[in-house]
Design an enzyme around this catalytic site. Structure first.
Site, PDB file in Angstrom:
ATOM      1  N   HIS A  31      -6.559  -4.136 -13.321  1.00 14.50           N
ATOM      2  CA  HIS A  31      -6.025  -3.500 -14.533  1.00 14.50           C
ATOM      3  C   HIS A  31      -5.771  -4.558 -15.608  1.00 14.50           C
ATOM      4  O   HIS A  31      -4.619  -4.837 -15.947  1.00 14.50           O
ATOM      5  CB  HIS A  31      -4.719  -2.752 -14.244  1.00 14.50           C
ATOM      6  N   HIS A  73      -5.164  -4.353  -7.732  1.00 14.65           N
ATOM      7  CA  HIS A  73      -4.525  -3.164  -7.159  1.00 14.65           C
ATOM      8  C   HIS A  73      -5.210  -2.889  -5.814  1.00 14.65           C
ATOM      9  O   HIS A  73      -5.222  -3.765  -4.961  1.00 14.65           O
ATOM     10  CB  HIS A  73      -4.665  -2.036  -8.196  1.00 14.65           C
ATOM     11  N   GLU A 123       0.023  -5.200  -2.611  1.00 14.32           N
ATOM     12  CA  GLU A 123      -0.222  -3.760  -2.694  1.00 14.32           C
ATOM     13  C   GLU A 123      -1.267  -3.263  -1.706  1.00 14.32           C
ATOM     14  O   GLU A 123      -1.131  -2.207  -1.121  1.00 14.32           O
ATOM     15  CB  GLU A 123      -0.643  -3.365  -4.119  1.00 14.32           C
ATOM     16  N   ASP A 124      -2.339  -4.053  -1.515  1.00 18.34           N
ATOM     17  CA  ASP A 124      -3.363  -3.587  -0.585  1.00 18.34           C
ATOM     18  C   ASP A 124      -3.826  -4.733   0.305  1.00 18.34           C
ATOM     19  O   ASP A 124      -3.835  -5.905  -0.121  1.00 18.34           O
ATOM     20  CB  ASP A 124      -4.548  -2.975  -1.352  1.00 18.34           C
ATOM     21  N   ILE A 182      -8.022  -2.681  -2.860  1.00 15.82           N
ATOM     22  CA  ILE A 182      -9.175  -3.532  -2.538  1.00 15.82           C
ATOM     23  C   ILE A 182      -9.971  -2.924  -1.386  1.00 15.82           C
ATOM     24  O   ILE A 182      -9.476  -2.083  -0.635  1.00 15.82           O
ATOM     25  CB  ILE A 182      -8.757  -4.980  -2.162  1.00 15.82           C
ATOM     26  N   ASP A 223       0.967   6.189   0.353  1.00 17.54           N
ATOM     27  CA  ASP A 223       0.256   5.275  -0.555  1.00 17.54           C
ATOM     28  C   ASP A 223      -1.092   4.906   0.072  1.00 17.54           C
ATOM     29  O   ASP A 223      -1.937   5.773   0.241  1.00 17.54           O
ATOM     30  CB  ASP A 223       1.164   4.065  -0.846  1.00 17.54           C
ATOM     31  N   ASN A 224      -1.304   3.673   0.493  1.00 13.65           N
ATOM     32  CA  ASN A 224      -2.638   3.293   0.983  1.00 13.65           C
ATOM     33  C   ASN A 224      -2.842   3.644   2.448  1.00 13.65           C
ATOM     34  O   ASN A 224      -1.893   3.696   3.238  1.00 13.65           O
ATOM     35  CB  ASN A 224      -2.869   1.801   0.776  1.00 13.65           C
ATOM     36  N   ASN A 278      -6.736   3.717  -8.613  1.00 16.99           N
ATOM     37  CA  ASN A 278      -5.728   3.203  -7.691  1.00 16.99           C
ATOM     38  C   ASN A 278      -6.379   2.415  -6.552  1.00 16.99           C
ATOM     39  O   ASN A 278      -6.044   1.273  -6.299  1.00 16.99           O
ATOM     40  CB  ASN A 278      -4.897   4.361  -7.135  1.00 16.99           C
ATOM     41  N   ASP A 279      -7.325   3.040  -5.857  1.00 15.42           N
ATOM     42  CA  ASP A 279      -7.904   2.389  -4.680  1.00 15.42           C
ATOM     43  C   ASP A 279      -9.393   2.717  -4.580  1.00 15.42           C
ATOM     44  O   ASP A 279      -9.864   3.680  -5.196  1.00 15.42           O
ATOM     45  CB  ASP A 279      -7.171   2.886  -3.420  1.00 15.42           C
ATOM     46  N   ASN A 331      -4.261   8.603  -4.256  1.00 18.62           N
ATOM     47  CA  ASN A 331      -3.860   7.195  -4.158  1.00 18.62           C
ATOM     48  C   ASN A 331      -4.766   6.434  -3.180  1.00 18.62           C
ATOM     49  O   ASN A 331      -5.898   6.123  -3.519  1.00 18.62           O
ATOM     50  CB  ASN A 331      -2.371   7.145  -3.795  1.00 18.62           C
TER      51      ASN A 331
HETATM   52 CA   LIG Z   1      -2.110   2.485  -3.759  1.00 13.87          CA
HETATM   53 CA   LIG Z   2      -7.839   0.036  -0.014  1.00 15.62          CA
END
Ligand SMILES: [Ca+2]
Ligand SMILES: [Ca+2]
Length: 356
Positions: A135, A116, A55-56, A118, A270-271, A169-170, A225
């Site tokens: 989470h 999630h 995800e990240d 980072i 998203d990121n 989320n981030d 996000n």
């Molecule tokens: Ca995200």
């Molecule tokens: Ca990040």
């Protein structure tokens, strides 16, 4: 009596129109009919050993990349729902970089690890810390780890919890235990959060956290996000995934944020990361969010990475770095650069490595 029937019919009619309008606006927001044209930069291949999400991704100036893997997120697919999450490391200086799961020292509940967003932080004494949005049991915490490069391990130092740190989320870390974090939905209850999405309430925010002070510094996002900072640390970039845009905000001396502009895009952002060589923003995006929400392996969600040049200028330039209909990479969330090397991560799928 005739009037009552007419009124009732009118009410039912209006409700139906409202429902259709709402459904239509949500279809628009989710980009239900959008398909992507493939774009592939240079040589790309999937990295062996990461199959359940990335995800990240955050890359140190030395070329060591941290990858959060195995996210379990309500409403999103997971290929390993019972497997705890992990943090992988890749050394992008290697000829043929490989991923290695980092050992996490004892004393931390690894079974419920659900990483999630980072963010890395390098202290004045050059020690490296990894901050991880976690989470456990679907709650939100921020975990601080110290990275031991020789041992290839993470030493758990602290779990941060706070009343305002919900549905995180981030994060982006700017000092020891000083960070900005995004809240991506208001309600924690899954059905209420779905309602929140359908009604598009814009109740989410960006939070500043320090041991002395915790405060909301920006609000009114549909779903805040990804978050990151400019190379000079003066600006904060926030992705609003359902609003399909990126907010550019200026920092003040008290950690407050003032909005400078919004860059509107036609994809669910998203990121965010910043290319260390140029200062450009790289955005991991979901071209069609409906394919994420209703997962079909025959017609999987695609991937899209955008590069935004001259972010602070009047006319930022947006170009597509990578796009794929899901045949190679599903559900991209992040793209991170080191020299001419690019890593693209996903919610629940693999990680793509490209040499540009
Ligand atoms: Ca995200
Ligand atoms: Ca990040």
């Amino acid at each position: 009596m005739g009037k009552l029937v007419a009124l009732t019919l009118l009410g039912v009619g209006l409700a139906l129109i409202g429902e259709r309008l709402l459904a239509f606006s949500n279809r628009q927001r989710m980009n239900v009919s959008r398909e992507v044209e493939p774009v592939e930069p240079g040589n790309c291949h999937l990295i062996e050993g990461i199959e359940t999400g990335s995800e990240d991704i955050d890359i140190l100036p030395s070329g060591l990349a941290f990858i959060s893997s195995g996210l379990k997120y309500p409403g999103m697919p997971s290929f390993a729902p019972d497997k705890p999450g992990e943090i992988f490391l890749m050394d992008l200086n290697e000829q043929n970089p490989r991923a290695q799961a980092l050992k996490i020292t004892d004393g931390f509940d690894k079974a419920s690890f659900n990483p999630h967003g980072i963010s890395t932080f390098i202290n004045k004494d050059h020690s490296v810390y990894l901050y991880v949005v976690n989470h456990p049991h679907m709650k939100s915490t921020v975990e601080i780890f110290k990275f031991e490069e020789q041992q290839r391990s993470l030493v758990h130092l602290k779990t941060i919890k706070h009343e305002l740190l919900r549905n995180v989320n981030d994060i982006v870390v700017l000092g020891p235990e000083q960070f900005y974090a995004t809240r991506d939905h208001y309600f924690t209850n899954f059905f209420l959060s779905l309602l929140e999405m359908v009604l598009d309430l814009h109740w989410t925010y960006v939070l500043f956290y320090s041991p002395q002070e915790v405060k909301v510094v920006a609000q009114g996002f549909s779903s805040a996000n990804g978050i990151t900072v400019s190379l000079d640390n003066k600006y904060v970039y926030v992705a609003d995934v359902f609003a399909k845009n990126i907010h550019v905000m200026k920092r003040d001396d008290n950690w407050g944020l003032t909005q400078q502009k919004v860059i509107q895009l036609n994809t669910l952002v998203d990121n965010l990361t910043v290319d260390p060589a140029t200062g450009d923003v790289l955005a991991g995006c979901h071209p069609n969010a409906m394919k994420l929400l209703v997962y079909n392996p025959e017609d999987p969600p695609g991937s899209e990475v955008l590069r935004i040049q001259n972010v602070l200028s009047k006319k930022p330039r947006v170009s597509t770095v990578y796009a794929n209909n899901g045949s190679v990479l599903q559900g991209s969330t992040v793209a991170s650069m080191y020299h001419e090397k690019l890593l693209i991560g996903t919610i629940f799928h693999g990680v793509l490595y490209c040499e540009l």
